[in-house]
Design a protein around this motif. Structure first.
Motif, PDB file in Angstrom:
ATOM      1  N   TRP A   1      -5.751   8.506   2.867  1.00 42.46           N
ATOM      2  CA  TRP A   1      -4.942   7.889   3.913  1.00 42.46           C
ATOM      3  C   TRP A   1      -5.722   6.922   4.798  1.00 42.46           C
ATOM      4  O   TRP A   1      -5.219   5.840   5.126  1.00 42.46           O
TER       5      TRP A   1
ATOM      6  N   LEU B   1      -3.794  -1.662   4.760  1.00 43.83           N
ATOM      7  CA  LEU B   1      -2.573  -2.136   5.417  1.00 43.83           C
ATOM      8  C   LEU B   1      -2.918  -3.037   6.600  1.00 43.83           C
ATOM      9  O   LEU B   1      -2.368  -4.139   6.751  1.00 43.83           O
TER      10      LEU B   1
ATOM     11  N   SER C   1      -5.910  -1.004  -3.434  1.00 43.42           N
ATOM     12  CA  SER C   1      -4.751  -0.281  -2.897  1.00 43.42           C
ATOM     13  C   SER C   1      -5.112   0.624  -1.726  1.00 43.42           C
ATOM     14  O   SER C   1      -4.218   1.131  -1.038  1.00 43.42           O
ATOM     15  N   GLY C   2      -6.425   0.852  -1.514  1.00 39.13           N
ATOM     16  CA  GLY C   2      -6.850   1.752  -0.455  1.00 39.13           C
ATOM     17  C   GLY C   2      -6.891   3.212  -0.870  1.00 39.13           C
ATOM     18  O   GLY C   2      -7.337   4.075  -0.100  1.00 39.13           O
ATOM     19  N   HIS C   3      -6.465   3.541  -2.096  1.00 41.47           N
ATOM     20  CA  HIS C   3      -6.400   4.936  -2.525  1.00 41.47           C
ATOM     21  C   HIS C   3      -7.786   5.560  -2.702  1.00 41.47           C
ATOM     22  O   HIS C   3      -7.895   6.789  -2.780  1.00 41.47           O
TER      23      HIS C   3
ATOM     24  N   ARG D   1      -5.959   3.669   2.852  1.00 33.48           N
ATOM     25  CA  ARG D   1      -4.675   2.964   2.736  1.00 33.48           C
ATOM     26  C   ARG D   1      -4.296   2.291   4.054  1.00 33.48           C
ATOM     27  O   ARG D   1      -3.801   1.155   4.068  1.00 33.48           O
TER      28      ARG D   1
ATOM     29  N   VAL E   1       0.840  -1.198   0.000  1.00 36.71           N
ATOM     30  CA  VAL E   1       0.000   0.000   0.000  1.00 36.71           C
ATOM     31  C   VAL E   1       0.879   1.253   0.000  1.00 36.71           C
ATOM     32  O   VAL E   1       0.519   2.291  -0.563  1.00 36.71           O
ATOM     33  N   PHE E   2       2.065   1.141   0.575  1.00 39.56           N
ATOM     34  CA  PHE E   2       2.977   2.280   0.669  1.00 39.56           C
ATOM     35  C   PHE E   2       4.260   2.016  -0.128  1.00 39.56           C
ATOM     36  O   PHE E   2       5.348   2.409   0.288  1.00 39.56           O
TER      37      PHE E   2
END
Length: 418
Positions: A380, A387, A374-376, A383, A58-59
């Protein structure tokens, strides 16, 4: 006097009927528990690996910049001197550092002011020792100075590549290539069944939801392990289900298409692009050359100024088009807002534009898959949630195995006492 819990017409009274129903539900849950157990024991370890690596990724951009700051991060000039060099100058610098027999594939624009341009080059297949190897070339946007070159994707080789690239391959295909990608997609389907059966097993038949959603106070290690498994499984299932489905779509898009097409028409061609692969540039006139990347950038910015430039793909051959992607387009969905633009490589004519979040129901549904995975889609918070869901996968596997061993040992102890 009639027997307790028995009516005059021979039927069971309400308390007895309720007890019989509860017993039936317990038998049914026991069957689902068996399914959940066998799926967890057979696929849980691989799910733990895929989930953990997915959560880390994710990061992945931030990780690249932290692990290789000498390549990714640039020194910011004073504000009054902070002028970007032209894209042609930056491309020319990358060309001086490219590996022998390699060709330009795409460029990633800096996502922040202190980040370098990142060019991806692939070695041509005619060069046998390193055919297909992918290299990143990092260029300072203010000085057009090459910061370094990184072998990102060695063909058919997983060891010796950068850590983030290794984690990506482990997540996508378990280091097994296309076959591994198929395995991961199938694993995702089994994982969805495992999550759903886990929710069935979790459901409190007696209606004690508060107990099912919390940890028991002052519990011993056995009960703590049980509570950790059930609570983590419940809370993170909210994120795991969409993440797992989107993972299946990105590894096995054709299989998902079979399920979606009966319900909606679809114009989006695949999991990674909104513009069909068959769009071609018009045949060039005599002596006409491909326009420069700076010209492509100018054409796109003049026609569609909204958003920020994200990626520019070069034509694969003399008939292909430039493909430019922009993110954070305010006029589109703030959750999945990106725009993809196809530009004729000779005339500079814009041939097609694809706006995410538009089109048929199937197109919109598919546009959500990568942002959810991806959480986008939710910035935040999204994400971080993805995670944590990824980190929950090894936790669920380990606590599930421990729970299985505890129950197994308990049954063995009963047999020995008997």
């Amino acid at each position: 006097m009639k027997p307790e819990n028995f009516s005059f017409n021979g039927e069971f009274s309400a308390p007895q009927a309720s007890a019989r129903r509860l017993n039936t539900l317990k038998i049914r849950r026991k069957r689902w528990l068996a399914v959940h157990l066998y799926l967890g024991l057979s696929a849980g370890l691989l799910l733990a690996v895929v989930g953990l690596t997915g959560g880390i990724l994710v990061f992945y951009l931030e990780m690249q910049e932290i692990l290789n700051p000498e390549l990714s991060v640039v020194s910011l000039p004073a504000v009054e001197q902070r002028h970007l060099r032209s894209l042609d100058d930056i491309v020319a610098a990358a060309e001086t550092a490219k590996p022998p027999s390699s060709y330009f594939f795409k460029v990633y624009y800096p996502r922040k002011a202190d980040i370098a341009y990142k060019f991806l080059y692939f070695v041509r297949e005619q060069n046998p020792p390193a055919k297909g190897d992918g290299y990143y070339i990092f260029v300072d946007p203010y000085t057009a100075r090459v910061q370094g070159l990184q072998l990102w994707h060695p063909t058919d080789q997983y060891w010796g590549r950068p850590l983030v690239s290794f984690i990506m391959q482990l997540h996508w295909c378990l280091l097994l290539g296309k076959t591994g990608g198929t395995i991961v997609g199938i694993l995702g389907a089994f994982s969805i069944i495992s999550v759903l059966t886990g929710l069935i097993v979790w459901w409190p038949l007696t209606g004690k939801f508060r107990q099912a959603l919390t940890f028991k106070a002052n519990a011993g290690p056995v009960r703590f392990n049980f509570d950790l498994h059930k609570t983590a499984g419940f809370y993170f299932s909210i994120a795991l289900l969409p993440v797992l489905f989107s993972g299946i779509y990105m590894t096995l898009p054709e299989r998902v298409d079979v399920l979606v097409k009966p319900f909606s028409t679809m114009t989006r061609p695949n999991a990674y692009s909104g513009i069909p692969e068959m769009i071609d540039s018009a045949p060039p006139k005599a002596g006409q050359q491909t326009i420069s990347l700076a010209q492509v950038e100018t054409i796109v910015q003049q026609s569609y100024p909204a958003g920020r430039l994200w990626m520019l793909n070069a034509p694969k051959d003399r008939t292909d088009v430039f493909r430019v992607m922009k993110r954070d387009v305010d006029e589109l969905s703030r959750f999945v807002g990106y725009r993809e633009i196809a530009v004729d490589q000779y005339s500079g004519e814009i041939l097609k534009v694809y706006d995410s979040g538009t089109g048929s129901n199937a197109d919109v549904f598919y546009d959500w898959q990568w942002p959810l995975h991806s959480g986008h889609a939710f910035g935040w918070p999204g994400r971080i949630l993805v995670l944590l869901a990824g980190l929950a996968c090894p936790v669920l596997y380990i606590t599930g195995v421990i729970r299985w061993l505890q129950k197994r040992h308990a049954k063995q102890a009963i047999k020995l006492r008997g």
